[in-house]
Scaffold this motif. Structure first.
Motif, mmCIF file in Angstrom:
data_model
loop_
_atom_site.group_PDB
_atom_site.id
_atom_site.type_symbol
_atom_site.label_atom_id
_atom_site.label_comp_id
_atom_site.label_asym_id
_atom_site.label_seq_id
_atom_site.Cartn_x
_atom_site.Cartn_y
_atom_site.Cartn_z
ATOM 1 N N ASN A 103 82.026 -13.012 19.142
ATOM 2 C CA ASN A 103 81.427 -14.199 18.528
ATOM 3 C C ASN A 103 79.909 -14.134 18.716
ATOM 4 O OD1 ASN A 103 83.901 -15.594 17.766
ATOM 5 N ND2 ASN A 103 84.241 -15.837 19.968
ATOM 6 N N VAL A 104 79.240 -13.611 17.714
ATOM 7 C CA VAL A 104 77.797 -13.387 17.809
ATOM 8 C C VAL A 104 77.107 -13.871 16.528
ATOM 9 C CG1 VAL A 104 77.976 -11.405 19.359
ATOM 10 C CG2 VAL A 104 78.072 -11.040 16.890
ATOM 11 N N PRO A 105 75.789 -14.047 16.544
ATOM 12 C CA PRO A 105 75.073 -14.409 15.314
ATOM 13 C C PRO A 105 75.251 -13.343 14.243
ATOM 14 C CG PRO A 105 73.682 -14.732 17.238
ATOM 15 C CD PRO A 105 74.904 -14.010 17.719
ATOM 16 N N LYS A 106 75.063 -13.741 13.004
ATOM 17 C CA LYS A 106 75.296 -12.838 11.872
ATOM 18 C C LYS A 106 74.411 -11.590 11.943
ATOM 19 C CE LYS A 106 76.146 -12.983 6.911
ATOM 20 N NZ LYS A 106 77.584 -12.765 7.061
ATOM 21 N N TRP A 107 73.155 -11.752 12.429
ATOM 22 C CA TRP A 107 72.264 -10.591 12.473
ATOM 23 C C TRP A 107 72.769 -9.550 13.458
ATOM 24 C CZ3 TRP A 107 69.473 -8.897 16.733
ATOM 25 C CH2 TRP A 107 69.327 -9.785 17.808
ATOM 26 N N VAL A 108 73.494 -9.983 14.506
ATOM 27 C CA VAL A 108 74.075 -9.032 15.461
ATOM 28 C C VAL A 108 75.324 -8.387 14.856
ATOM 29 C CG1 VAL A 108 75.014 -8.729 17.786
ATOM 30 C CG2 VAL A 108 73.162 -10.376 17.406
ATOM 31 N N GLU A 109 76.098 -9.176 14.119
ATOM 32 C CA GLU A 109 77.296 -8.635 13.463
ATOM 33 C C GLU A 109 76.957 -7.488 12.531
ATOM 34 O OE1 GLU A 109 79.431 -11.579 11.320
ATOM 35 O OE2 GLU A 109 79.910 -12.799 13.056
ATOM 36 N N SER A 110 75.783 -7.561 11.916
ATOM 37 C CA SER A 110 75.422 -6.567 10.903
ATOM 38 C C SER A 110 74.954 -5.228 11.491
ATOM 39 C CB SER A 110 74.303 -7.130 10.016
ATOM 40 O OG SER A 110 73.128 -7.365 10.758
ATOM 41 N N SER A 142 79.538 -7.560 8.304
ATOM 42 C CA SER A 142 79.987 -7.654 9.684
ATOM 43 C C SER A 142 80.634 -6.362 10.155
ATOM 44 C CB SER A 142 80.993 -8.809 9.830
ATOM 45 O OG SER A 142 81.512 -8.835 11.141
ATOM 46 N N ASN A 143 80.338 -6.005 11.415
ATOM 47 C CA ASN A 143 80.948 -4.820 12.025
ATOM 48 C C ASN A 143 81.888 -5.207 13.165
ATOM 49 O OD1 ASN A 143 79.660 -2.352 10.763
ATOM 50 N ND2 ASN A 143 77.839 -3.521 11.290
ATOM 51 N N VAL A 144 82.194 -6.499 13.277
ATOM 52 C CA VAL A 144 83.008 -6.990 14.386
ATOM 53 C C VAL A 144 84.401 -6.370 14.390
ATOM 54 C CG1 VAL A 144 84.125 -9.059 15.334
ATOM 55 C CG2 VAL A 144 81.741 -9.143 14.637
ATOM 56 N N SER A 145 84.941 -6.068 13.195
ATOM 57 C CA SER A 145 86.289 -5.511 13.116
ATOM 58 C C SER A 145 86.401 -4.157 13.807
ATOM 59 C CB SER A 145 86.710 -5.375 11.652
ATOM 60 O OG SER A 145 85.818 -4.512 10.956
ATOM 61 N N LYS A 146 85.261 -3.496 14.035
ATOM 62 C CA LYS A 146 85.273 -2.184 14.683
ATOM 63 C C LYS A 146 85.275 -2.286 16.209
ATOM 64 C CE LYS A 146 82.385 -0.366 10.934
ATOM 65 N NZ LYS A 146 81.118 0.317 10.596
ATOM 66 N N ILE A 147 85.130 -3.493 16.729
ATOM 67 C CA ILE A 147 84.933 -3.673 18.163
ATOM 68 C C ILE A 147 86.267 -3.719 18.917
ATOM 69 C CG2 ILE A 147 84.018 -5.217 19.935
ATOM 70 C CD1 ILE A 147 81.878 -3.821 18.313
ATOM 71 N N ASP A 148 86.320 -2.986 20.008
ATOM 72 C CA ASP A 148 87.437 -3.039 20.958
ATOM 73 C C ASP A 148 86.924 -3.801 22.180
ATOM 74 O OD1 ASP A 148 89.311 -2.615 22.973
ATOM 75 O OD2 ASP A 148 89.799 -0.603 22.287
ATOM 76 N N SER A 149 87.507 -4.955 22.473
ATOM 77 C CA SER A 149 87.002 -5.809 23.545
ATOM 78 C C SER A 149 87.043 -5.143 24.920
ATOM 79 C CB SER A 149 87.799 -7.116 23.586
ATOM 80 O OG SER A 149 89.176 -6.853 23.828
ATOM 81 N N SER A 150 87.839 -4.103 25.081
ATOM 82 C CA SER A 150 87.955 -3.433 26.387
ATOM 83 C C SER A 150 86.903 -2.337 26.581
ATOM 84 C CB SER A 150 89.356 -2.831 26.540
ATOM 85 O OG SER A 150 89.567 -1.804 25.564
#
Length: 240
Positions: free
Chosen positions: A226-233, A159-167
């Motif tokens: 909150n996305v499918p796993k294939w998008v997280e990767s 997962s790369n979600v931890s790198k995301i800044d929602s703004s």
């Protein structure tokens, strides 16, 4: 007086006779065509000239065509693979088998089951490894009707979600999906395109866009939480 003149053919017999005559003429024509080709091939061979049928291709060209087909199919196959992985994760599985073919119930003319390709597993394996997955081919049958690619993710952080800044805003390009768009007349490259993951109507999909991306593939950070796993990767790239 001939036999033909003594026996007047009925309308049905006349039609049947004409049909047989036409079929015989057609077979003679096909035979003459084959004979001409054999004579031409023999003449070329006797003069030391190489010849190849009009639709003949060498091994290198055949391999190139297969590779191009695999690359063209990769974005859709990758999305389908991630959908299967996501479903397996929901069932608390640690691996999934992606079968190369879907075998139909019908039998072809040489007595083998009809096969419909689902994945080009060689190309898909290389691509999934870029996203941190372990892949293993069927050890018993590398290209048979039931061959598969086993994909596992035990202990793999994908997962790369931890790198995301929602703004902020991002693009999500899929690795290895670059392709050239050429002019059908000149054959020259017009532009380059890349496959991107984008949300559409509440679902994530894959779309092609210019290599220098347009606003159509820019996604806000809050949409990637909150996305499918294939998008997280997918490695997110911050949009300028």
């Amino acid at each position: 007086m001939s036999l033909f003149s003594r026996h007047k053919l009925s309308e049905y017999e006349s039609s049947d006779y004409q049909q047989q005559l036409n079929e015989f003429k057609y077979k003679i024509t096909k035979f003459e065509d084959r004979l001409d080709k054999l004579e031409n091939d023999w003449e070329c061979a006797s003069q030391g000239e190489s010849f190849r049928p009009a639709n003949g291709i060498d091994a290198k060209e055949a391999a190139n065509r297969v590779e191009k087909a695999a690359q063209k199919a990769l974005p859709n196959e990758l999305k389908k693979a991630f959908d299967e992985i996501n479903s397996a994760v929901k069932n608390e599985q640690k691996s999934v088998r992606l079968y190369q073919y879907e075998c139909g119930p019908s039998i072809n003319v040489i007595g083998k089951p009809q096969r419909k390709r689902i994945y080009h597993i060689d190309t898909l394996s290389k691509e999934l490894k870029k996203y941190g997955y372990e892949t293993k081919f069927d050890p018993n049958d590398s290209d048979g009707p039931y061959s598969f690619l086993e994909v596992s993710w035990e202990g793999k952080g994908t997962s790369n979600v931890s790198k995301i800044d929602s703004s902020k805003k991002y693009i999500l390009p899929l690795e290895g999906t670059d392709r050239e768009i050429t002019d059908s007349v000149t054959g020259k490259t017009i532009t380059h395109e890349v496959a991107y993951a984008c949300p559409h109507g509440g679902k994530w999909d894959i779309v092609y866009d210019r290599k220098i991306c347009s606003d159509a593939v820019v996604v806000s950070g809050r949409e990637i939480i909150n996305v499918p796993k294939w998008v997280e990767s997918i490695e997110p790239i911050e949009a300028d």
